[in-house]
Scaffold this active site. Structure first.
Site, PDB file in Angstrom:
ATOM      1  CG  ASP A 121     -37.422   9.529 -31.242  1.00 43.35           C
ATOM      2  OD1 ASP A 121     -37.052   8.449 -30.801  1.00 43.35           O
ATOM      3  OD2 ASP A 121     -38.449   9.900 -31.067  1.00 43.35           O
TER       4      ASP A 121
HETATM    5  C1  BGC Z   1     -39.553   7.183 -29.479  1.00 44.30           C
HETATM    6  C2  BGC Z   1     -38.750   8.044 -28.089  1.00 44.30           C
HETATM    7  C3  BGC Z   1     -38.129   6.945 -27.478  1.00 44.30           C
HETATM    8  C4  BGC Z   1     -37.172   6.301 -28.510  1.00 44.30           C
HETATM    9  C5  BGC Z   1     -36.261   5.225 -27.680  1.00 44.30           C
HETATM   10  C6  BGC Z   1     -38.641   6.311 -29.969  1.00 44.30           C
HETATM   11  O1  BGC Z   1     -39.175   5.573 -31.137  1.00 44.30           O
HETATM   12  O2  BGC Z   1     -40.131   8.210 -30.110  1.00 44.30           O
HETATM   13  O3  BGC Z   1     -39.795   8.738 -27.547  1.00 44.30           O
HETATM   14  O4  BGC Z   1     -37.468   7.611 -26.410  1.00 44.30           O
HETATM   15  O5  BGC Z   1     -37.858   5.547 -29.294  1.00 44.30           O
HETATM   16  O6  BGC Z   1     -37.038   4.236 -27.079  1.00 44.30           O
END
Ligand code: BGC
Length: 756
Positions: free
Chosen positions: A311
């Site tokens: 993430d």
């Molecule tokens: C979130 C994810 C997301 C990613 C990309 C992160 O902050 O936890 O769920 O897919 O950002 O946008």
């Protein structure tokens, strides 16, 4: 070089690179073997769109445009494998093409100029309830609301449309669905889950993945109307003790496997192509640094072969936040050794730089790198990116937000809306009633759509869809002249009554009060209390004191506590965050065109400190001798009323005793005794009388949604096998223990024995 040699070289390189990439039958191992270490570590690197756009990170020039020199550096010098966008805002599909096309063209040019193999970029986006970063796309009800439909086919349809609209922008990878089980409504991402039940999450998650990815064609490719899914966030992200985003979770092995794992297992069985890792920690170990979860469990036990992406910034957070590492280089080592394939860095090339050093120093083996790069290249191949990344694998712009897609969004919203209270047949609203519509959600599209709508937090009204109705305009557009409006603009401000409101109340006999919660997600969505704001409570109390019939419509990210005002309301309708067609669906339900049929996918709590799930333990439900009953939700999981009464006939089973491969068959007849067509969700639970691990008071094992015409009777049939009576034992494995079980549907209970 003479011109002839130049021409010969160019043709040779073109043919050669053609042989490398213009074939769907490209051999991934041959390609992998031909790559340099630099190319391989680059493939494991994912950067944010901001890195290659004009302007600076988080401060891009508007409208956003690719800066060719930055793009070239990313591709030629760093060989980045993937790009995502985050933090920005929605573009038209047409503008998306202007962003995506140069990326793929530059990949082609670099391959041709350098004679190196083409390594297509995997572009990923969060399209969690429709193609939310594409202007004009349909926004479906949020996943929590979709779960309230208890309709797997409908959830699959939403995902299919999301895939088509995402591909219209040339984007082949969707960071969705969230398979974290929503056990705690305090969590800011509760609305992104399919609710509190493991089985429901698994069913909905798999349907969604099948909708996104479709079936592989005869060449083993995902076609141009589908996208790769990304199950997230592996594992236990929603279990944060405090309910605050990305804070520690303490999860026992039994709970991890029985509650949090099944939705991922089911998604893997449905062919999910990728997984995103939980940003938080479980039992003191950040998941990004945990080989037991990322390799032992995910790869060896679950046999997952797809791509594992980190993430946002989670490798650097190992030293910056979690402090299990002292610096970035060590964090890269920990995360790669734990088992990640792709690092969402996202704003620099540090990951690639350190990974290269670690490989050269022999601290990370080539085998480990090859394993990840093979997975990444295989995913790109399956998405057809080697073939023709943009043209052939893009659908038509015209499909974005088309009538057919809007109709599907309307149907989904109608099916999710859940009627929680309807005293004295307050609903549907009668034609002659004088209506006042008020409350902060009455005239807002932002509240209806929720977060991940045109922007990350979904609060920017700049990108509002002009066609979208608010609850107020849905009433006004059909020309109801007996409707007035008293505007309230804030969900959090205190309430001060005005003469205008008093006068409006004088003129009406029904008040529709649309209460709400501002959209938010992740850290910005952390809350201090679950109770709805005092201003909203006071508004309801004031209207009630005036003796008006009150219809409460709830537009919220999660169940906010409304215990004190429920008795003041004649009807309560939970509409969740129903998306672009949500207001139209709410209108249809309030006015009786459609009978509500959604069911709560969570337990609606009555009190701040009693956040129990429906499948709690016996000890949690016990009445103490002081008369305090712990389990007293406002409304239970699975609750929901309709306008037409449905009579449940006697539930029957095919036998009383079962063993071995026997099938427990349960049949129940349902009759629509009302005057309107009614969709009904039938839920089947089991209850284990005695087990070596304390059993839950009930567990959902199956559900069906059926439609009944007035006077019609249909039989609903469920079939359970011995497996459905298993639980996770003290050794962490699913076990079966013979004994007595209850089968429960509605208020009926049938006792059966499973002998061996
Ligand atoms: C979130 C994810 C997301 C990613 C990309 C992160 O902050 O936890 O769920 O897919 O950002 O946008």
């Amino acid at each position: 070089m003479t011109n002839w040699i130049r021409i010969f070289t160019f043709v040779a390189i073109s043919l050669c690179s053609d042989a490398w990439y213009c074939q769907k039958n490209i051999d991934i191992d041959d390609l992998l073997n031909s790559l340099t270490i630099e190319e391989k570590v680059g493939q494991m690197t994912q950067i944010n769109l901001d890195v290659i756009c004009e302007g600076s990170i988080y401060n891009l020039v508007e409208p956003h445009h690719i800066e060719p020199s930055k793009l070239r550096t990313a591709i030629e010098q760093w060989h980045v494998g993937s790009i995502l966008n985050c933090g920005g805002h929605a573009y038209t599909a047409d503008h998306w093409e202007k962003i995506i096309t140069p990326i793929h063209k530059t990949v082609d040019e670099v391959a041709q100029n350098t004679g190196r193999p083409k390594l297509p970029i995997l572009y990923g986006i969060d399209a969690i309830h429709g193609a939310n970063y594409i202007l004009g796309s349909v926004l479906f009800p949020q996943p929590l609301a979709q779960a309230a439909t208890f309709d797997v086919a409908q959830v699959k349809r939403c995902a299919e449309i999301t895939a088509v609209e995402t591909r219209a922008a040339g984007i082949p990878w969707n960071f969705s669905p969230v398979l974290d089980v929503g056990r705690n409504p305090l969590w800011s991402r509760f609305f992104e889950t399919y609710g509190e039940d493991t089985y429901l999450c698994a069913q909905m998650g798999s349907a969604c993945i099948e909708g996104y990815q479709g079936k592989y064609n005869s060449d083993g490719l995902i076609d141009k109307t589908h996208v790769a899914a990304c199950m997230k966030h592996f594992l236990g992200y929603s279990a944060a003790r405090t309910g605050k985003d990305r804070t520690p979770a303490i999860i026992s092995d039994i709970e991890l496997r029985e509650i949090y794992l099944p939705s991922f297992q089911s998604a893997i069985a449905s062919g999910a192509m990728s997984v995103m890792i939980n940003s938080g920690e479980i039992n003191g170990i950040p998941v990004h640094a945990n080989p037991v979860i990322l390799t032992q469990l995910l790869r060896k036990e679950l046999q997952f072969e797809g791509v594992a992406v980190t993430d946002w910034e989670d490798v650097s957070k190992l030293h910056q936040i979690h402090r299990v590492s002292s610096d970035m280089k060590n964090s890269v080592l920990l995360a790669v050794q734990a088992g990640i394939d792709l690092c969402m860095v996202p704003n620099d090339f540090e990951f690639a730089r350190y990974l290269l050093e670690l490989v050269r120093e022999g601290k990370i083996s080539m085998d480990r790198i090859n394993e990840s790069v093979r997975r990444l290249l295989t995913m790109k191949k399956k998405l057809g990116l080697f073939d023709d990344a943009i043209l052939k694998y893009k659908t038509n712009f015209q499909q974005v937000g088309c009538q057919e897609h809007r109709q599907a969004a309307l149907e989904t919203a109608r099916k999710c809306i859940t009627l929680l209270k309807n005293d004295a047949h307050t609903l549907p609203i009668k034609g002659n009633e004088k209506i006042l519509i008020t409350g902060p959600a009455a005239n807002s599209t932002v509240l209806l759509n929720g977060a991940w709508s045109r922007t990350w937090q979904g609060v920017d009204t700049t990108y509002e869809d002009q066609q979208q109705n608010t609850i107020l305009t849905a009433f006004q557009k059909v020309g109801r002249d007996n409707v007035s409006h008293y505007p309230i603009h804030s969900t959090t401000a205190s309430f001060t009554p005005t003469m205008l409101l008093t006068n409006e109340l004088e003129r009406c006999n029904v008040v529709i009060i649309c209460l709400g919660e501002n959209p938010s997600t992740e850290k910005p969505g952390d809350i201090d209390a679950l109770t709805i704001s005092q201003g909203q409570i006071d508004l309801v109390k004031y209207c009630s004191n005036k003796g008006k019939k009150i219809i409460l419509v709830l537009i919220e990210n999660r169940p906010q506590i409304i215990h004190d005002i429920v008795p003041l309301c004649d009807a309560v309708l939970m509409a969740y965050q129903p998306g672009t067609m949500g207001a139209d669906a709410i209108y249809d339900v309030l006015t009786g065109k459609v009978s509500p049929s959604g069911r709560l996918p969570f337990t609606y709590p009555a009190h701040e400190h009693t956040l129990l799930t429906y499948d709690h333990k016996y000890s949690e439900a016990l009445d103490t001798k002081f008369g305090f009953e712990a389990y007293k939700p406002e409304w239970p999981f699975g609750y929901g009323l309709g306008y037409s009464p449905i009579a449940y006939g006697k539930m029957k089973t095919n036998a009383a005793n079962f063993s071995g491969n026997a099938i427990t068959k349960i049949v129940i007849p349902l009759t629509n005794e009302g005057r309107q067509e009614q969709e009904e969700v039938v839920l089947l639970y089991t209850r284990d009388h005695v087990a070596s691990v304390t059993p839950s008071v009930r567990k959902l094992k199956a559900f069906q949604r059926i439609s009944l015409k007035p006077g019609e009777t249909k039989e609903v049939i469920f079939q359970l096998t011995k497996k459905d009576f298993e639980f996770v034992g003290t050794n962490g494995a699913w076990v079966f223990e013979a004994g007595t079980f209850d089968l429960i549907i509605g208020d009926q209970k049938e006792e059966i024995q499973w002998i061996d």
